[in-house]
Write a protein that holds these residues in place. Structure first.
Motif, PDB file in Angstrom:
ATOM      1  N   TYR A  38       0.854  -1.278  -0.055  1.00 55.07           N
ATOM      2  CA  TYR A  38      -0.025  -0.054   0.035  1.00 55.07           C
ATOM      3  C   TYR A  38       0.954   1.285  -0.086  1.00 55.07           C
ATOM      4  CZ  TYR A  38      -3.397   3.427   1.611  1.00 55.07           C
ATOM      5  OH  TYR A  38      -4.083   4.674   1.589  1.00 55.07           O
ATOM      6  N   VAL A  39       0.648   2.077  -1.112  1.00 51.30           N
ATOM      7  CA  VAL A  39       1.200   3.407  -1.141  1.00 51.30           C
ATOM      8  C   VAL A  39       0.461   4.327  -0.229  1.00 51.30           C
ATOM      9  CG1 VAL A  39       2.185   5.425  -2.511  1.00 51.30           C
ATOM     10  CG2 VAL A  39       2.208   2.851  -3.412  1.00 51.30           C
ATOM     11  N   PRO A  40       0.806   5.070   0.876  1.00 52.51           N
ATOM     12  CA  PRO A  40       0.099   5.781   1.694  1.00 52.51           C
ATOM     13  C   PRO A  40      -0.164   7.251   0.949  1.00 52.51           C
ATOM     14  CG  PRO A  40       2.212   5.838   2.766  1.00 52.51           C
ATOM     15  CD  PRO A  40       2.098   4.719   1.504  1.00 52.51           C
ATOM     16  N   SER A  41      -1.227   7.892   1.687  1.00 51.97           N
ATOM     17  CA  SER A  41      -1.538   9.206   0.931  1.00 51.97           C
ATOM     18  C   SER A  41      -0.294  10.227   1.243  1.00 51.97           C
ATOM     19  CB  SER A  41      -2.929   9.888   1.570  1.00 51.97           C
ATOM     20  OG  SER A  41      -2.475   9.833   2.944  1.00 51.97           O
ATOM     21  N   THR A  42      -0.285  11.461   0.907  1.00 49.32           N
ATOM     22  CA  THR A  42       0.619  12.492   1.113  1.00 49.32           C
ATOM     23  C   THR A  42       0.550  12.836   2.770  1.00 49.32           C
ATOM     24  OG1 THR A  42       0.219  13.183  -1.085  1.00 49.32           O
ATOM     25  CG2 THR A  42       1.532  14.729   0.474  1.00 49.32           C
ATOM     26  N   VAL A  43      -0.729  12.697   3.290  1.00 52.05           N
ATOM     27  CA  VAL A  43      -1.073  13.030   4.623  1.00 52.05           C
ATOM     28  C   VAL A  43      -0.306  12.274   5.509  1.00 52.05           C
ATOM     29  CG1 VAL A  43      -2.895  13.591   6.382  1.00 52.05           C
ATOM     30  CG2 VAL A  43      -3.341  13.942   4.114  1.00 52.05           C
ATOM     31  N   LEU A  44      -0.369  10.784   5.317  1.00 52.23           N
ATOM     32  CA  LEU A  44       0.266   9.957   6.034  1.00 52.23           C
ATOM     33  C   LEU A  44       1.526   9.771   6.119  1.00 52.23           C
ATOM     34  CD1 LEU A  44      -1.666   6.343   6.064  1.00 52.23           C
ATOM     35  CD2 LEU A  44      -1.710   8.256   7.610  1.00 52.23           C
ATOM     36  N   ALA A  45       1.960  10.118   4.804  1.00 52.48           N
ATOM     37  CA  ALA A  45       3.699  10.276   4.476  1.00 52.48           C
ATOM     38  C   ALA A  45       4.138  11.328   5.322  1.00 52.48           C
ATOM     39  CB  ALA A  45       3.756  10.410   2.938  1.00 52.48           C
ATOM     40  N   LEU A  46       3.189  12.471   5.471  1.00 56.72           N
ATOM     41  CA  LEU A  46       3.797  13.694   6.066  1.00 56.72           C
ATOM     42  C   LEU A  46       3.794  13.475   7.718  1.00 56.72           C
ATOM     43  CD1 LEU A  46       2.515  16.630   3.970  1.00 56.72           C
ATOM     44  CD2 LEU A  46       4.800  16.070   4.152  1.00 56.72           C
ATOM     45  N   LYS A  47       2.746  12.570   7.954  1.00 53.94           N
ATOM     46  CA  LYS A  47       2.803  12.192   9.640  1.00 53.94           C
ATOM     47  C   LYS A  47       3.909  11.224   9.916  1.00 53.94           C
ATOM     48  CE  LYS A  47      -2.216  12.222  10.494  1.00 53.94           C
ATOM     49  NZ  LYS A  47      -3.368  11.666  10.788  1.00 53.94           N
ATOM     50  N   LEU A  48       4.352  10.335   8.983  1.00 54.95           N
ATOM     51  CA  LEU A  48       5.371   9.627   9.501  1.00 54.95           C
ATOM     52  C   LEU A  48       6.399  10.589   9.429  1.00 54.95           C
ATOM     53  CD1 LEU A  48       4.942   6.550   6.745  1.00 54.95           C
ATOM     54  CD2 LEU A  48       4.976   6.576   9.305  1.00 54.95           C
ATOM     55  N   SER A  49       6.743  11.354   8.494  1.00 55.31           N
ATOM     56  CA  SER A  49       7.841  12.515   8.442  1.00 55.31           C
ATOM     57  C   SER A  49       8.226  13.154   9.747  1.00 55.31           C
ATOM     58  CB  SER A  49       7.743  13.106   7.304  1.00 55.31           C
ATOM     59  OG  SER A  49       8.528  14.330   7.422  1.00 55.31           O
ATOM     60  N   ALA A  50       6.921  13.426  10.406  1.00 56.88           N
ATOM     61  CA  ALA A  50       6.681  14.273  11.648  1.00 56.88           C
ATOM     62  C   ALA A  50       7.269  13.477  12.760  1.00 56.88           C
ATOM     63  CB  ALA A  50       5.509  15.058  11.622  1.00 56.88           C
ATOM     64  N   ILE A  51       6.725  12.257  12.860  1.00 53.33           N
ATOM     65  CA  ILE A  51       7.120  11.257  14.019  1.00 53.33           C
ATOM     66  C   ILE A  51       8.289  10.849  13.926  1.00 53.33           C
ATOM     67  CG2 ILE A  51       6.425   9.049  14.663  1.00 53.33           C
ATOM     68  CD1 ILE A  51       3.466   9.606  13.644  1.00 53.33           C
ATOM     69  N   PHE A  52       8.954  10.630  12.618  1.00 50.79           N
ATOM     70  CA  PHE A  52      10.162  10.293  12.777  1.00 50.79           C
ATOM     71  C   PHE A  52      11.258  11.360  12.684  1.00 50.79           C
ATOM     72  CE2 PHE A  52       7.915   6.267  11.644  1.00 50.79           C
ATOM     73  CZ  PHE A  52       8.745   5.444  12.541  1.00 50.79           C
ATOM     74  N   GLY A  53      10.901  12.448  12.225  1.00 56.64           N
ATOM     75  CA  GLY A  53      11.625  13.598  12.381  1.00 56.64           C
ATOM     76  C   GLY A  53      12.874  13.588  11.005  1.00 56.64           C
ATOM     77  N   ILE A  54      12.144  12.914   9.844  1.00 59.50           N
ATOM     78  CA  ILE A  54      13.139  12.691   8.629  1.00 59.50           C
ATOM     79  C   ILE A  54      12.286  13.085   7.702  1.00 59.50           C
ATOM     80  CG2 ILE A  54      15.013  11.005   9.608  1.00 59.50           C
ATOM     81  CD1 ILE A  54      13.388   8.753   8.294  1.00 59.50           C
ATOM     82  N   SER A  55      13.023  13.353   6.391  1.00 59.09           N
ATOM     83  CA  SER A  55      12.068  13.689   5.192  1.00 59.09           C
ATOM     84  C   SER A  55      11.252  12.553   4.609  1.00 59.09           C
ATOM     85  CB  SER A  55      12.978  14.603   4.507  1.00 59.09           C
ATOM     86  OG  SER A  55      13.744  13.719   3.472  1.00 59.09           O
ATOM     87  N   VAL A  56      10.192  13.085   4.083  1.00 58.82           N
ATOM     88  CA  VAL A  56       9.525  11.981   3.359  1.00 58.82           C
ATOM     89  C   VAL A  56      10.313  11.390   2.042  1.00 58.82           C
ATOM     90  CG1 VAL A  56       7.605  11.651   1.584  1.00 58.82           C
ATOM     91  CG2 VAL A  56       7.563  13.233   3.429  1.00 58.82           C
ATOM     92  N   ASN A  57      11.238  11.975   1.558  1.00 58.71           N
ATOM     93  CA  ASN A  57      12.298  11.203   0.346  1.00 58.71           C
ATOM     94  C   ASN A  57      13.129  10.392   1.349  1.00 58.71           C
ATOM     95  OD1 ASN A  57      11.327  12.949  -1.299  1.00 58.71           O
ATOM     96  ND2 ASN A  57      12.968  14.274  -1.414  1.00 58.71           N
TER      97      ASN A  57
END
Lengths: 66, 142
Positions: A38-57
């Motif tokens: 499953y490829v998450p939406s941009t919203v989930l990707a940005l949430k992951l980025s915020a939780i882990f403190g690293i960029s989406v890339n």
């Protein structure tokens, strides 16, 4: 698309369940993202980025067939 | 399409019932299905069958529309996949199956006529396929 979620989760010592609760999604969602089903939406990707403190890339990289 | 219509359509598209309706739907479906089987062994008035059929479809619709415990975008995508699959499979089945029945029937009985399905069979099959595919997809990613 590949992702490093499993590795990042291990570094942070989080279980799928912990992460799911933190993100407000089901554990199955985390599992299917990790397995690349499953490829998450941009919203989930940005949430992951915020939780882990690293960029989406750093989480997601395109593959040749994408 | 004007903005108001678009919003109304979006709202309708996202309509779902709370998780508790799933249990109600399952209990009602099993009860009604058992009654439908039981009525084959007893004499009942003509109006019983359409009422039971309608109630069974409504209770299955409750299961189909009830939210999961955690309803997120992933579950939503699985739900969409299951509706799409059920829609296509049921259309193909309803087109092909009468022809297969007719073809097989005519081998044994030359007076066989081409018969379609009634609305209950089509809707029942569609709901069964949707519910099963949805839970299968969910289980696959457990």
């Amino acid at each position: 698309m590949k992702n490093t979620l499993k590795v990042q989760r291990a570094i942070k010592d989080l279980t799928q369940d912990d992460l799911a609760k933190e993100m407000g999604v089901s554990r199955q969602t985390i599992n299917s993202i990790e397995k690349g089903r499953y490829v998450p939406s941009t919203v989930l990707a940005l949430k992951l980025s915020a939780i882990f403190g690293i960029s989406v890339n750093e989480f997601f990289t395109l593959e040749d067939d994408d | 399409m004007c903005e108001k219509e678009r919003r109304r359509l979006e709202k309708l598209n996202k309509f779902q019932l709370s998780h508790s309706y799933k249990k109600i739907g399952i209990i009602a479906s099993i009860t009604i299905f058992s009654l439908m089987i039981a009525k084959k062994f007893i004499d009942e008035p003509d109006w019983v069958k359409p009422i039971l059929s309608g109630l069974l479809l409504v209770s299955m619709l409750l299961i189909s529309l009830a939210k999961e415990k955690v309803e997120d975008e992933y579950i939503d995508s699985l739900r969409s996949q299951s509706y799409r699959f059920a829609f296509i499979v049921v259309i193909i089945y309803s087109l092909v199956q009468p022809l297969v029945n007719y073809g097989v029937g005519i081998l044994f009985d030359e007076t066989e006529t081409l018969k379609g399905f009634d609305y209950f069979q089509v809707l029942f099959f569609m709901l069964v396929v949707q519910i099963l595919v949805f839970y299968k997809l969910k289980r696959y990613n457990k």
